[in-house]
Design an enzyme around this catalytic site. Structure first.
Site, mmCIF file in Angstrom:
data_model
loop_
_atom_site.group_PDB
_atom_site.id
_atom_site.type_symbol
_atom_site.label_atom_id
_atom_site.label_comp_id
_atom_site.label_asym_id
_atom_site.label_seq_id
_atom_site.Cartn_x
_atom_site.Cartn_y
_atom_site.Cartn_z
ATOM 1 N N TYR A 34 0.824 -1.209 0.000
ATOM 2 C CA TYR A 34 0.000 0.000 0.000
ATOM 3 C C TYR A 34 0.856 1.255 0.000
ATOM 4 O O TYR A 34 2.065 1.191 0.225
ATOM 5 C CB TYR A 34 -0.953 0.001 1.206
ATOM 6 C CG TYR A 34 -0.313 0.353 2.538
ATOM 7 C CD1 TYR A 34 0.493 -0.549 3.207
ATOM 8 C CD2 TYR A 34 -0.499 1.615 3.113
ATOM 9 C CE1 TYR A 34 1.081 -0.222 4.427
ATOM 10 C CE2 TYR A 34 0.078 1.955 4.330
ATOM 11 C CZ TYR A 34 0.870 1.032 4.981
ATOM 12 O OH TYR A 34 1.462 1.363 6.167
ATOM 13 N N LYS A 149 6.468 -1.957 2.158
ATOM 14 C CA LYS A 149 5.237 -1.353 2.694
ATOM 15 C C LYS A 149 4.098 -2.337 2.471
ATOM 16 O O LYS A 149 3.247 -2.163 1.585
ATOM 17 C CB LYS A 149 4.977 0.013 2.039
ATOM 18 C CG LYS A 149 4.099 0.919 2.898
ATOM 19 C CD LYS A 149 4.267 2.358 2.511
ATOM 20 C CE LYS A 149 3.258 3.294 3.152
ATOM 21 N NZ LYS A 149 3.284 3.372 4.604
ATOM 22 N N GLU A 182 11.825 2.570 14.691
ATOM 23 C CA GLU A 182 10.949 3.618 14.132
ATOM 24 C C GLU A 182 9.620 3.583 14.858
ATOM 25 O O GLU A 182 9.369 2.697 15.682
ATOM 26 C CB GLU A 182 10.745 3.397 12.625
ATOM 27 C CG GLU A 182 10.061 2.089 12.295
ATOM 28 C CD GLU A 182 9.769 1.883 10.812
ATOM 29 O OE1 GLU A 182 9.770 2.846 10.040
ATOM 30 O OE2 GLU A 182 9.512 0.722 10.444
ATOM 31 N N LEU A 206 10.917 1.186 7.492
ATOM 32 C CA LEU A 206 10.402 1.625 6.196
ATOM 33 C C LEU A 206 11.170 2.885 5.804
ATOM 34 O O LEU A 206 11.323 3.796 6.629
ATOM 35 C CB LEU A 206 8.910 1.951 6.305
ATOM 36 C CG LEU A 206 8.291 2.362 4.970
ATOM 37 C CD1 LEU A 206 8.090 1.149 4.067
ATOM 38 C CD2 LEU A 206 6.972 3.075 5.176
HETATM 39 N N1 PDD Z 1 2.812 5.253 7.480
HETATM 40 N N2 PDD Z 1 7.419 3.838 9.110
HETATM 41 C C1 PDD Z 1 6.245 3.174 9.123
HETATM 42 C C2 PDD Z 1 6.182 1.868 9.837
HETATM 43 C C3 PDD Z 1 5.122 3.712 8.463
HETATM 44 O O1 PDD Z 1 3.973 3.044 8.459
HETATM 45 C C4 PDD Z 1 5.225 4.968 7.822
HETATM 46 C C5 PDD Z 1 4.083 5.591 7.079
HETATM 47 C C6 PDD Z 1 6.470 5.641 7.851
HETATM 48 C C7 PDD Z 1 6.670 6.973 7.178
HETATM 49 O O2 PDD Z 1 6.606 6.857 5.787
HETATM 50 P P1 PDD Z 1 6.155 8.074 4.860
HETATM 51 O O3 PDD Z 1 7.029 9.215 5.230
HETATM 52 O O4 PDD Z 1 6.394 7.578 3.491
HETATM 53 O O5 PDD Z 1 4.703 8.343 5.151
HETATM 54 C C8 PDD Z 1 7.536 5.036 8.494
HETATM 55 C C9 PDD Z 1 1.671 5.619 6.670
HETATM 56 C C10 PDD Z 1 1.431 7.080 6.581
HETATM 57 C C11 PDD Z 1 0.454 4.829 7.153
HETATM 58 O O6 PDD Z 1 0.609 3.642 7.388
HETATM 59 O O7 PDD Z 1 -0.623 5.405 7.256
#
Ligand code: PDD
Length: 288
Positions: A34, A149, A182, A206
């Protein structure tokens, strides 16, 4: 006003329509990937970076990419056009598809793309970004391919629920060896003696799009020295500043961890500069 707007394989549907079958592998195995993209002023921010990561996730799971990156852009635009929403988020997922349940990949299976767009209001986020967030730590119980992801988010879900129950905004995850990785839906950073610290990009985190923008655009422009190395909670306890990043949180200052104040308990100066630089990038890409 419309609540949200949805698409399956490029066609508009009602978000409540039962369009996905019971044997979709996303539903049964979490076998899919996703992306979440933030919409400002009716435009997707950093869409190309999200699409690049989407195709990487698909390759890592050997899910055939049956749409071109250009088509993925068109689907985002179609959702924006039809909804007329100016602020919000677009969620996209691609599963391996539908087949009788077997663990291994089925021979004949067509991936399924679903997308939703939800309107959103930034006021809550703005308030939080101004005053800073309280977070907790939880054990990192996730699998060893957090760089993908994937739809498998149970470790993240359980961690975020613990944060909620503790009255905290986010939970930062700590591996058995003490390494801080994280947040459950965000990347995590420290600022110590004007140096920015964060976990290296490997299988344990991620590689966030917001993280990449920070590393590749903001840190160089601010002349910030970056160290991508693992660290433990002992190091975190001595930090001057801490913050989180994600598409929806943007740059979120952290003011306490496990009820202990970070620095003087208010958002730090370097974090404030990074927030301003990030807002400038949003302005440049979505408001000009
Ligand atoms: N989450 N680490 C994890 C485990 C995440 O699920 C996310 C993002 C990030 C940050 O990634 P980005 O900067 O690309 O949004 C880091 C999304 C927003 C979610 O699951 O809703």
């Amino acid at each position: 006003m419309l609540e949200s707007i949805a698409m399956i394989n490029g066609d508009f549907v009602d978000v409540n329509d039962p369009v996905v079958t019971m044997e979709d592998r996303g539903y049964q195995f979490g076998d899919g990937v996703y992306e979440v993209t933030h919409v400002y002023n009716g435009r997707c921010f950093a869409l190309q970076w999200h699409i690049d990561r989407l195709f990487r996730s698909l390759r890592e799971l050997a899910i055939p990419g049956i749409y071109t990156p250009e088509e993925i852009v068109e689907f985002h635009q179609a959702l924006l056009d039809k909804s007329g929403f100016k602020e919000g988020g677009i969620y996209l997922q691609i599963t391996r598809g539908t087949a009788p349940r077997t663990h291994h990949f089925p021979e004949q299976v067509v991936p399924c793309l679903t997308m939703t767009m939800r309107p959103g209001d930034r006021t809550q986020g703005e308030l939080m970004r101004d005053k800073g967030a309280k977070i907790i730590t939880v054990p990192d119980i996730r699998w060893l391919r957090c760089d993908i992801k994937s739809l498998n988010l149970l470790g993240n879900v359980l961690g975020k629920q613990k944060a909620k129950e503790a009255g905290a905004y986010e939970a930062v995850q700590v591996r058995d060896n003490g390494t801080v990785t994280e947040g459950t839906s965000s990347n995590f950073y420290l600022v110590k003696d004007d140096v920015l610290w964060t976990h290296p990009t490997n299988n344990l985190i991620l590689n966030g799009v917001t993280r990449r923008i920070l590393m590749e655009k903001i840190a160089p422009s601010l002349g910030l020295h970056v160290v991508e190395k693992t660290f433990t909670m002992d190091f975190v306890k001595k930090t001057d500043e801490a913050f989180l990043t994600s598409t929806s949180m943007e740059i979120m200052p952290v003011v306490s961890i496990d009820r202990e104040a970070v620095g003087d308990g208010t958002p730090g100066q370097v974090t404030r500069k990074i927030q301003a630089a990030y807002q400038a990038l949003i302005q440049e890409e979505c408001y000009r």
